[in-house]
Design an enzyme around this catalytic site. Sequence first.
Site, PDB file in Angstrom:
ATOM      1  N   GLY B 123       0.805  -1.219   0.000  1.00 56.98           N
ATOM      2  CA  GLY B 123       0.000   0.000   0.000  1.00 56.98           C
ATOM      3  C   GLY B 123       0.833   1.262   0.000  1.00 56.98           C
ATOM      4  O   GLY B 123       1.997   1.273  -0.389  1.00 56.98           O
ATOM      5  N   CYS B 125       1.895   3.176   2.541  1.00 56.31           N
ATOM      6  CA  CYS B 125       2.974   3.298   3.533  1.00 56.31           C
ATOM      7  C   CYS B 125       4.285   2.743   2.991  1.00 56.31           C
ATOM      8  O   CYS B 125       5.303   3.412   3.004  1.00 56.31           O
ATOM      9  CB  CYS B 125       2.585   2.571   4.805  1.00 56.31           C
ATOM     10  SG  CYS B 125       3.918   2.465   6.011  1.00 56.31           S
ATOM     11  N   LYS B 134      11.265   7.643   4.809  1.00 53.15           N
ATOM     12  CA  LYS B 134      12.270   7.461   5.871  1.00 53.15           C
ATOM     13  C   LYS B 134      13.664   7.312   5.261  1.00 53.15           C
ATOM     14  O   LYS B 134      14.643   7.759   5.842  1.00 53.15           O
ATOM     15  CB  LYS B 134      11.959   6.258   6.750  1.00 53.15           C
ATOM     16  CG  LYS B 134      10.715   6.345   7.604  1.00 53.15           C
ATOM     17  CD  LYS B 134      10.607   7.572   8.469  1.00 53.15           C
ATOM     18  CE  LYS B 134       9.796   8.676   7.850  1.00 53.15           C
ATOM     19  NZ  LYS B 134       8.429   8.437   7.518  1.00 53.15           N
ATOM     20  N   GLY B 200     -10.819  -5.392  -5.963  1.00 47.07           N
ATOM     21  CA  GLY B 200     -11.941  -5.998  -5.241  1.00 47.07           C
ATOM     22  C   GLY B 200     -13.171  -5.107  -5.243  1.00 47.07           C
ATOM     23  O   GLY B 200     -13.068  -3.893  -5.078  1.00 47.07           O
ATOM     24  N   SER B 231      -5.804   5.307   0.902  1.00 47.19           N
ATOM     25  CA  SER B 231      -6.031   6.656   0.407  1.00 47.19           C
ATOM     26  C   SER B 231      -5.034   7.005  -0.683  1.00 47.19           C
ATOM     27  O   SER B 231      -4.065   6.290  -0.911  1.00 47.19           O
ATOM     28  CB  SER B 231      -5.891   7.656   1.555  1.00 47.19           C
ATOM     29  OG  SER B 231      -4.586   7.586   2.089  1.00 47.19           O
ATOM     30  N   GLY B 268       1.669  20.227   7.009  1.00 45.38           N
ATOM     31  CA  GLY B 268       1.471  19.129   7.960  1.00 45.38           C
ATOM     32  C   GLY B 268       2.673  18.207   7.954  1.00 45.38           C
ATOM     33  O   GLY B 268       3.767  18.591   7.546  1.00 45.38           O
ATOM     34  N   ASP B 408      -7.128   4.443   6.432  1.00 45.39           N
ATOM     35  CA  ASP B 408      -7.393   5.739   5.817  1.00 45.39           C
ATOM     36  C   ASP B 408      -8.777   5.804   5.189  1.00 45.39           C
ATOM     37  O   ASP B 408      -9.363   6.871   5.077  1.00 45.39           O
ATOM     38  CB  ASP B 408      -6.345   6.034   4.720  1.00 45.39           C
ATOM     39  CG  ASP B 408      -4.980   6.352   5.307  1.00 45.39           C
ATOM     40  OD1 ASP B 408      -4.835   6.279   6.536  1.00 45.39           O
ATOM     41  OD2 ASP B 408      -4.058   6.667   4.524  1.00 45.39           O
ATOM     42  N   HIS B 544      20.833   4.739  32.248  1.00 42.94           N
ATOM     43  CA  HIS B 544      21.555   6.008  32.172  1.00 42.94           C
ATOM     44  C   HIS B 544      22.883   5.795  31.455  1.00 42.94           C
ATOM     45  O   HIS B 544      23.566   4.814  31.735  1.00 42.94           O
ATOM     46  CB  HIS B 544      21.818   6.539  33.574  1.00 42.94           C
ATOM     47  CG  HIS B 544      22.660   7.774  33.579  1.00 42.94           C
ATOM     48  ND1 HIS B 544      22.151   8.996  33.192  1.00 42.94           N
ATOM     49  CD2 HIS B 544      23.958   7.964  33.871  1.00 42.94           C
ATOM     50  CE1 HIS B 544      23.113   9.891  33.270  1.00 42.94           C
ATOM     51  NE2 HIS B 544      24.228   9.299  33.677  1.00 42.94           N
TER      52      HIS B 544
END
Lengths: 484, 575
Positions: B123, B125, B134, B200, B231, B268, B408, B544
């Site tokens: 899809g 992503c 990325k 589909g 989307s 955005g 989406d 730490h």
Amino acid sequence: MASPFLSNTTISFSSSLSSSHLPRLLPSISFSPIRFKSNPRRILIVRSKIREIFMPALSSTMTEGKIVSWVKSEGDKLSKGESVVVVESDKADMDVETFYDGILAAIVVGEGETAPVGAAIGILAETEDEIAEAKAKAASKSGASTPSAPPPSPAPAATSTLAPPKPAPAPAPAPVAEGPRKTVATPHAKKLAKQHKVDIESVVGTGPYGRITPADIEAAAGIAPSKTNVGPAVVVETTPAAPPKATAAAAAPSSLPPPVPGSTVVPFTTMQAAVSKNMVESLSVPTFRVGYPVTTDALDALYAKVKPKGVTMTALLAKAAAMALAQHPVVNASCKDGKSFTYNSNINIAVAVAINGGLITPVLQDADKLDLYLLSQKWKELVEKARAKQLQPQEYNSGTFTLSNLGMFGVDRFDAILPPGQGAIMAVGASKPTVVADADGFFSVKNKMLVNVTADHRIVYGADLAAFLQTFSKIVENPESLTL
Amino acid sequence: MHSALSSLSFSQATTVPRSNYAFDSHSPAFALSQPVNLRFCGLRREAFGFSSLTQSCSGRVRVSSRGHSKKISASAVGNGTPPKSFDYDLIIIGAGVGGHGAALHAVEKGLKTAIIEGDVVGGTCVNRGCVPSKALLAVSGRMRELQSEHHMKAFGLQVSAAGYDRQGVADHANNLASKIRSNLTNSMKALGVDILTGVGTIVGPQKVKYGKVGFPDNIVTAKDIIIATGSVPFVPKGIEVDGKTVITSDHALKLEFVPDWIAIVGSGYIGLEFSDVYTALGSEVTFIEALDQLMPGFDPEIGKLAQRVLINPRQIDYHTGVFATKITPARDGKPVIIELTDAKTKEPKDTLEVDAALIATGRAPFTNGLGLENINVVTQRGFVPVDERMRVIDANGKLVTHLYCIGDANGKMMLAHAASAQGISVVEQVTGRDHMLNHLSIPAACFTHPEISMVGMTEPQAREKAEKEGFEVSVAKTSFKANTKALAENEGEGLAKLIYRPDNGEILGVHIFGLHAADLIHEASNAIALGTRIQDIKFAVHAHPTLSEVLDELFKSAKVKAPSSSSPVSEPVAV
């Protein structure tokens, strides 16, 4: 186990903004991406009992601040150390506290408005009786409307970073064109223009579709283009990284080459400045160049003969040039106004000499008239005077033709720049043994020297120069006349 | 170690129902619901030998549940499945991250599952979204670092000219996408999910047709159907996309050219990330934002700081409060021309001439041709209407039985990992467990340099809710400046912000801007998902020196009036 993460209280910038507003003991920092050591609070000036609250300088680069919100309203009682107002600087929002007890009599700069560092943003009265007076004062302040930066600006950078008459809110999205002419400037160009105080409307764009590029702004600001690394992205990082430096430079435009690390800047001496000025001036003259090979076997033979008598090659060449000029007065002329020939009555040969990192042109006046020995003597005097910096103006600026000789370095030919006010300059190369074929096809080796004359084409044309050179060549090839 | 993990997750799952409280007002039914299953079972990659699925998308909540879940699935098969009257137990339309997450969970639950995909597996992503972006952002981050002389100097490093090869960068993004795509495909194949190729269409209740153009259609039936069609980039009208100089994120991710000057419409997540990439590669950027402020979706304070760091010092300018009403691609020797119209007065405001324009105005659901009319469902602005359990609602406001829509396409929360979580929630429901996803526990991240991440409400949202419901809201903040690890990396710029209820210690929202913010948010999102209160989580120990101490300090600096409960940490854990 004194691991740093246990002692978080000293370095934590956390503050609880609960609605049950707790009194603050420390300069409470609502948020601070930078840590500042100096006290951010700045409320000063005692005049009667009415005090002004000034826009503080919250960072070394801050020139103006925006009032985010007034923590206190008009009429509220303030006690020393209380937060009064939240100010947004170029870096952060910070609470500003009062140093004095009193009553916030008036707010001069409202929420969302911007004021330069040092401008009064509010008035503090000590007692209620003074509120009216304080209000009147505030009215006069705000009546003056534009808070033009008042002098007590504590920030060192305050004077330079900011475009002066523009206390607009920090994120001024106002783009470019407001005038009739559409100016297109790239985002980086706009930022640079603001930084270097360049009026973007006055810049001519050289980018695609005539847009103003960062390079155009840099040119207009008189700074050397930022070094190109990958692309403009490199510039991104350098300019904001050192805003104080950049702005200091902007104050003195035209003298800022972002120096290559380790470079030193040495100002011109008077002589060098004069050379620089002359060289730039020369660009306005349309010049052309003609070269000519001259056989020097005879001249060399002569030189060998007269050298013991103190004759120098410079004198020989100056004399030869002067004699040729006498037959071609146009090459000795000059064009003063672009409309006429100025024929010079004297043939004064200026000879370029390098002296102590400078360049000067002592003049052999009436070189065509003086004999070789006198000329040589004269030349010696001039050079001594030049070394001692004792040349009188007419001894270096009265030339009508210049001779420049780099032959002693082995240079075979070069191109000279025509000094302003003269018609031509001769560049002399080294004389070198060269194989030549004569008209009958016989080969022989002759010493040949290339001379190259640069001339002002407004007065000297190609044929003139060629004829002059031919004459010069003949004189050099038959140098007996030089000794007459 | 594995046994410790699974028993820990088991004990959490069992302790949650005890503390019975509502997450928020949007889900009043939640408090009434039966024991909640909070284990989001993701890919069980250990069992199938896949090793590199970790990047499939940001922030999927994965708590592996081992042996005992198999028992559950076995019982689910026994009870739930009707006799073999259907071809499949579950058909998922769309093999994006949402469909993939649902399919894997369905198999785990013992459902016979098919997934229909008309394009490529993965899809948006994987192919045109989070994954390739990325890769580009990984490049931009390094470029930024190498170009920052100041930054390098502070480390004592000397780097001569940093440069890049555009094709090499583009290849990196493309290779990453194909790698993740094949991982997803293999994982489904290995699990026995049937991948049906074609578009589909729902032809009736529990019946789907699929097929490629030019081939006869196949009709398959399933007990339950999940729509997960995702989307496509939304392009407002008036904008002519030519794929070369006027582009959407689909084109931009291919990085076919790096323009000198690019306008980005919309500030955005997508716009911000691309501004990070383009400015690092040497472009200048102009933002066009319809609202009065840049980064409208973010907590205002975070947005303001982000603007100071990500916008102002870079080669970026912006126009706010304007619509790009007309964008013409570069042609006939003219640049890209953008007409700006004032968002309020609707008056023409300005014209921009740039080299390229990226349309990042959001995404529109891809639901055309789904055959929704066959079952009397009307989309709203293209979105499939669903209830809080992702059940599709028809034109009469009634639930369509056995039909769900996730991701989406339903528009609830347009994030890959949200789609996956919704899919898992649906599978839980169809296998007999009521489940409702708490969307306020779903984190979101923007992978700029530094990153921005958030979960839950923004401060204004929390204050508005507090006003209505009459509770108090407090805010705590910590700076990355105080964090050892951040300072060691010379990346002290950053802020973490906690919005909480001081009366009971509930976490309402956490917002982080700083180094690795996207990875740091999960401590907060998991706390919200599991209902952990601040007074309890503040006792959890952090290694730490790590960046996670930013959150540690954040929780510790909150002033909660409620006493700490018997914290899960104090319970004995089998080792």
